[in-house]
Design a protein around this motif. Sequence first.
Motif, PDB file in Angstrom:
ATOM      1  N   LYS A   1       4.122   5.568  -5.616  1.00 36.81           N
ATOM      2  CA  LYS A   1       4.093   5.476  -7.083  1.00 36.81           C
ATOM      3  C   LYS A   1       3.149   6.527  -7.675  1.00 36.81           C
TER       4      LYS A   1
ATOM      5  N   ARG B   1      -0.521  -6.507  -6.582  1.00 39.52           N
ATOM      6  CA  ARG B   1       0.423  -5.464  -6.183  1.00 39.52           C
ATOM      7  C   ARG B   1       1.713  -5.548  -7.012  1.00 39.52           C
TER       8      ARG B   1
ATOM      9  N   LEU C   1       9.193  -8.981 -10.438  1.00 35.24           N
ATOM     10  CA  LEU C   1       9.703  -7.633 -10.137  1.00 35.24           C
ATOM     11  C   LEU C   1      11.074  -7.387 -10.749  1.00 35.24           C
TER      12      LEU C   1
ATOM     13  N   LYS D   1       9.690   3.025 -11.979  1.00 34.72           N
ATOM     14  CA  LYS D   1       9.637   1.565 -11.843  1.00 34.72           C
ATOM     15  C   LYS D   1      10.747   1.056 -10.915  1.00 34.72           C
TER      16      LYS D   1
ATOM     17  N   SER E   1       4.028   1.634  -0.934  1.00 37.11           N
ATOM     18  CA  SER E   1       4.756   1.768  -2.216  1.00 37.11           C
ATOM     19  C   SER E   1       3.818   2.262  -3.319  1.00 37.11           C
ATOM     20  N   SER E   2       2.586   1.783  -3.273  1.00 37.57           N
ATOM     21  CA  SER E   2       1.590   2.186  -4.267  1.00 37.57           C
ATOM     22  C   SER E   2       1.297   3.681  -4.167  1.00 37.57           C
TER      23      SER E   2
ATOM     24  N   ASN F   1      -6.166  -0.191 -10.684  1.00 38.97           N
ATOM     25  CA  ASN F   1      -4.930  -0.076 -11.463  1.00 38.97           C
ATOM     26  C   ASN F   1      -5.112  -0.398 -12.946  1.00 38.97           C
TER      27      ASN F   1
ATOM     28  N   ILE G   1       9.393   7.401 -16.222  1.00 40.48           N
ATOM     29  CA  ILE G   1       8.729   6.133 -15.869  1.00 40.48           C
ATOM     30  C   ILE G   1       9.716   5.016 -15.531  1.00 40.48           C
TER      31      ILE G   1
ATOM     32  N   VAL H   1       9.883   2.088  -7.258  1.00 39.90           N
ATOM     33  CA  VAL H   1       8.762   1.390  -6.612  1.00 39.90           C
ATOM     34  C   VAL H   1       9.046  -0.103  -6.418  1.00 39.90           C
ATOM     35  N   VAL H   2       9.822  -0.691  -7.307  1.00 38.14           N
ATOM     36  CA  VAL H   2      10.196  -2.102  -7.118  1.00 38.14           C
ATOM     37  C   VAL H   2      11.076  -2.227  -5.868  1.00 38.14           C
TER      38      VAL H   2
ATOM     39  N   PHE I   1       0.834  -1.207   0.000  1.00 41.53           N
ATOM     40  CA  PHE I   1       0.000   0.000   0.000  1.00 41.53           C
ATOM     41  C   PHE I   1       0.872   1.261   0.000  1.00 41.53           C
TER      42      PHE I   1
ATOM     43  N   GLU J   1       1.129  -4.234 -10.347  1.00 39.08           N
ATOM     44  CA  GLU J   1       1.044  -2.767 -10.274  1.00 39.08           C
ATOM     45  C   GLU J   1       2.448  -2.148 -10.289  1.00 39.08           C
ATOM     46  N   MET J   2       3.331  -2.683  -9.464  1.00 37.88           N
ATOM     47  CA  MET J   2       4.696  -2.136  -9.384  1.00 37.88           C
ATOM     48  C   MET J   2       5.477  -2.388 -10.680  1.00 37.88           C
ATOM     49  N   SER J   3       5.118  -3.465 -11.383  1.00 33.89           N
ATOM     50  CA  SER J   3       5.848  -3.849 -12.603  1.00 33.89           C
ATOM     51  C   SER J   3       5.235  -3.291 -13.878  1.00 33.89           C
ATOM     52  N   ASP J   4       4.212  -2.466 -13.745  1.00 31.47           N
ATOM     53  CA  ASP J   4       3.493  -1.920 -14.915  1.00 31.47           C
ATOM     54  C   ASP J   4       2.934  -3.025 -15.811  1.00 31.47           C
TER      55      ASP J   4
END
Lengths: 139, 124
Positions: free
Chosen positions: A23, B68, B48, A37, A19-20, B97, A33, A40-41, A17, B71-74
């Motif tokens: 982002k 999730r 990831l 990435k 991290s989201s 998302n 972008i 956030v990873v 949550f 989401e982080m990995s597009d």
Amino acid sequence: MHFEHEIEGGNFSQAGFASSEIKKVLKQLNINIKVIKRVVVALYEAEVNIVAHAYHGKMEVDVDTDKIFMRLTDKGPGIENIEKAMEEGYSTASTEVREMGFGAGMGLSNIKKNTDELYITSKVDKGTTVEMTAYLNRE
Amino acid sequence: MGSIKTEDKKLTIKDISVTLDAKLVCTDQSGPLTINRAFASDLMSDVLRLDEGDILLITGLANVQTIRTAEMSDIHCIVFARGKKVTPDMIDLAKENNMTLLECRYSVFKTCGLLYKAGIKPVF
């Protein structure tokens, strides 16, 4: 700009949550972008580590004109041997963590891969601090 | 991001659903309409690790962390293989998302085989 989020240890439904939220902010700030990435990873892996191993933690993110600095601190069991923890494949994760699709000993190496600077300090039975920097102008 | 070769086959979500006889659980029009590369894993740290986004994820791991991780990995499209069921909280997060989720009763191996045969390329 400074952002902070609390992270609850053991609460797997909420893992990610924080991290989201970061982002979303980075997207609004029009950060590249590819940088988003990477950041956030790294944040997500670090957040999952707190949920998986610690009792409580905090995520702090500072967005500057040239870099993003991230600090994750937790109260928890700490890491006995940081060098060993950095080894790919080494894990002390529980079955529950593995059932969530993590715990294969890749988290810290994923964090390293996605950050330009990484510092980990830890005290056994106290907690761990992970500090990461990602530079905005580096590919 | 690598450039897409013109000869690369692209499948729509409907193509994928038909190919896999899969159930479309939720879809979002603002997501990418076509897919040409895929990755299969139950280990989210492996997902990831990918540098590329906008791929199809095939997995047998059905929980909120799968969404999730996407989401982080597009990643905007996930096929849940081995008959795994998507839960309401997963759908909520997926909608938030702009993700498309499909449920497929085939094994991961068969799912990958059918998609490969249909023209989907591996990430590596």
